[in-house]
Design an enzyme around this catalytic site. Structure first.
Site, PDB file in Angstrom:
ATOM      1  N   GLN A 195      48.152  29.924 -79.935  1.00  0.00           N
ATOM      2  CA  GLN A 195      48.387  28.947 -78.864  1.00  0.00           C
ATOM      3  C   GLN A 195      49.599  29.437 -78.069  1.00  0.00           C
ATOM      4  O   GLN A 195      50.751  29.250 -78.468  1.00  0.00           O
ATOM      5  CB  GLN A 195      48.648  27.572 -79.468  1.00  0.00           C
ATOM      6  CG  GLN A 195      47.541  27.099 -80.408  1.00  0.00           C
ATOM      7  CD  GLN A 195      46.248  26.776 -79.680  1.00  0.00           C
ATOM      8  OE1 GLN A 195      46.175  25.795 -78.936  1.00  0.00           O
ATOM      9  NE2 GLN A 195      45.211  27.579 -79.883  1.00  0.00           N
ATOM     10  N   GLY A 236      46.326  16.154 -77.362  1.00  0.00           N
ATOM     11  CA  GLY A 236      45.871  17.481 -77.741  1.00  0.00           C
ATOM     12  C   GLY A 236      46.190  18.551 -76.718  1.00  0.00           C
ATOM     13  O   GLY A 236      46.639  18.285 -75.598  1.00  0.00           O
ATOM     14  N   HIS A 237      45.920  19.801 -77.115  1.00  0.00           N
ATOM     15  CA  HIS A 237      46.279  20.941 -76.260  1.00  0.00           C
ATOM     16  C   HIS A 237      45.484  20.965 -74.961  1.00  0.00           C
ATOM     17  O   HIS A 237      44.334  20.572 -74.897  1.00  0.00           O
ATOM     18  CB  HIS A 237      46.140  22.263 -77.012  1.00  0.00           C
ATOM     19  CG  HIS A 237      44.776  22.571 -77.539  1.00  0.00           C
ATOM     20  ND1 HIS A 237      44.510  23.695 -78.278  1.00  0.00           N
ATOM     21  CD2 HIS A 237      43.592  21.915 -77.443  1.00  0.00           C
ATOM     22  CE1 HIS A 237      43.239  23.732 -78.609  1.00  0.00           C
ATOM     23  NE2 HIS A 237      42.656  22.651 -78.109  1.00  0.00           N
ATOM     24  N   ASN A 238      46.187  21.379 -73.920  1.00  0.00           N
ATOM     25  CA  ASN A 238      45.635  21.544 -72.575  1.00  0.00           C
ATOM     26  C   ASN A 238      45.243  20.237 -71.888  1.00  0.00           C
ATOM     27  O   ASN A 238      44.556  20.243 -70.868  1.00  0.00           O
ATOM     28  CB  ASN A 238      44.434  22.501 -72.564  1.00  0.00           C
ATOM     29  CG  ASN A 238      44.849  23.937 -72.782  1.00  0.00           C
ATOM     30  OD1 ASN A 238      44.809  24.429 -73.910  1.00  0.00           O
ATOM     31  ND2 ASN A 238      45.269  24.613 -71.725  1.00  0.00           N
TER      32      ASN A 238
END
Length: 344
Positions: A195, A236-238
């Protein structure tokens, strides 16, 4: 602290009714206010406030009816009361400068007006801007940035390369920039996907205790300016969260979700990932959002549906036991009729 009722009216931009010379030394709710306190009331509770022990009451500007003897008429009594809470809140003494018990890494840029308390860890290349306050046991990662007048409370982790805007508040034990939940599976083995992105928190954001905001796999996870996040929320990511959103406790927003401006998520709302949620919308507690959503909606339930439809479903559910009894009775009657038919 004491202020005259006239001074308070000027602070909140309200219309003074009654004795402007009386002294106000505290703020409290209608139920527990005492002499010397000021409280506030919406239209439904003005009579209750009038009978309370409070010395003065902030009431709606357009209220028609019997009002307390000492009042301030304000456009938004709750907002006016919040302004006073900021003024009357207990003051705390903070040490100036950088504690000699804090760890400061190499090539950092720390404003002379920042406050960094004991046992904070400021890693190499980090930047701390004017007036920022860093509480004990906080970790600011390598090349991370903290904006002006931002407050970072104890045990917060801000990982490497993450950026925090100005006038933000991050409460205890929040983690900004943990790795997103990214794995690839081959032959039943899960392999971590690096990541390599970051988190960008824009200006005037408040983040509650024990919140987790994951760094992007690539690019940035973004929290828009003015957004307020309650305790125990996961982003969460993005994800891209718009401006001025309200995200209530235990909400989970899955990766790569795009949320418009001015969206409210009630407690324990959950989303699938890779969807777009339109702005200026409200999702009631425990909503489950499983698809792209338009702007300007008020929804509830799982899967999410218009709130009015969800209320009808819930009302129908309450009648199920009665309907089951009726069906069982009808089945019994039909069976009896069939038996009689066979006998004839």
């Amino acid at each position: 602290m004491q202020k005259s009722l006239k001074e308070i009216a000027e602070i909140v931009g309200g219309e003074l009714i009654g004795d402007g010379a009386i002294k106000i030394s505290g703020l409290d709710s209608i139920e527990t206010a005492k002499k010397g306190d000021i409280t506030f009331a919406d239209e439904k509770h003005v009579a209750e406030a009038k009978n309370s022990a409070a010395s003065a009451v902030i009431i709606p500007k357009n209220f028609v009816g019997e009002i307390p003897a000492n009042s301030i008429k304000a456009e938004n009594p709750k907002f006016a009361f919040a302004m006073l809470m900021e003024i009357f809140k207990p003051k705390i003494n903070l040490p100036e400068g950088i504690s000699d018990k804090a760890y400061i890494g190499k090539n950092t840029k720390i404003s002379a007006t920042a406050k960094i308390m004991a046992f904070a860890y400021i890693d190499d290349g980090a930047e701390i801007s004017d007036g920022a306050i860093i509480y004990p046991h906080t970790y600011i990662g390598q090349n991370a940035k903290v904006g002006a007048n931002t407050v970072i409370y104890s045990s917060v982790t801000i990982r490497e390369y993450c950026e925090i805007g100005a006038r933000c508040v991050i409460h205890a034990s929040a983690v900004i920039g943990a790795d997103g939940f990214g794995f690839t599976t081959s032959k039943d083995v899960h392999t971590k996907v690096p990541q390599i992105g970051n988190v960008v928190i824009e200006d005037d954001v408040e983040i509650g205790a024990h919140v987790g905001i994951d760094r992007a796999a690539m690019g940035s996870t973004v929290i828009g300016h003015g957004t307020k996040i309650d305790n125990l929320v996961h982003v969460g990511h993005n994800c891209k969260i718009g401006a001025n959103c309200l995200i209530v406790a235990q909400t989970g927003i899955s990766g790569s979700t795009i949320v418009g401006d001015n969206v409210t998520f009630g407690g324990q709302t959950g989303t699938v990932g890779h969807i777009k949620i339109g702005g200026h919308s409200v999702y009631a507690a425990r909503s489950g959002i499983t698809k792209n959503m338009p702007e300007g909606v008020f929804c509830s339930g799982f899967p999410v549906q218009p709130h009015n439809e969800w209320l009808k479903v819930q009302a129908a559910v309450q009648k199920l036991p009665e309907l089951v009894k009726k069906i069982q009775s009808l089945e019994k009657t039909i069976s009896q009729l069939e038996n009689k038919g066979r006998e004839n």
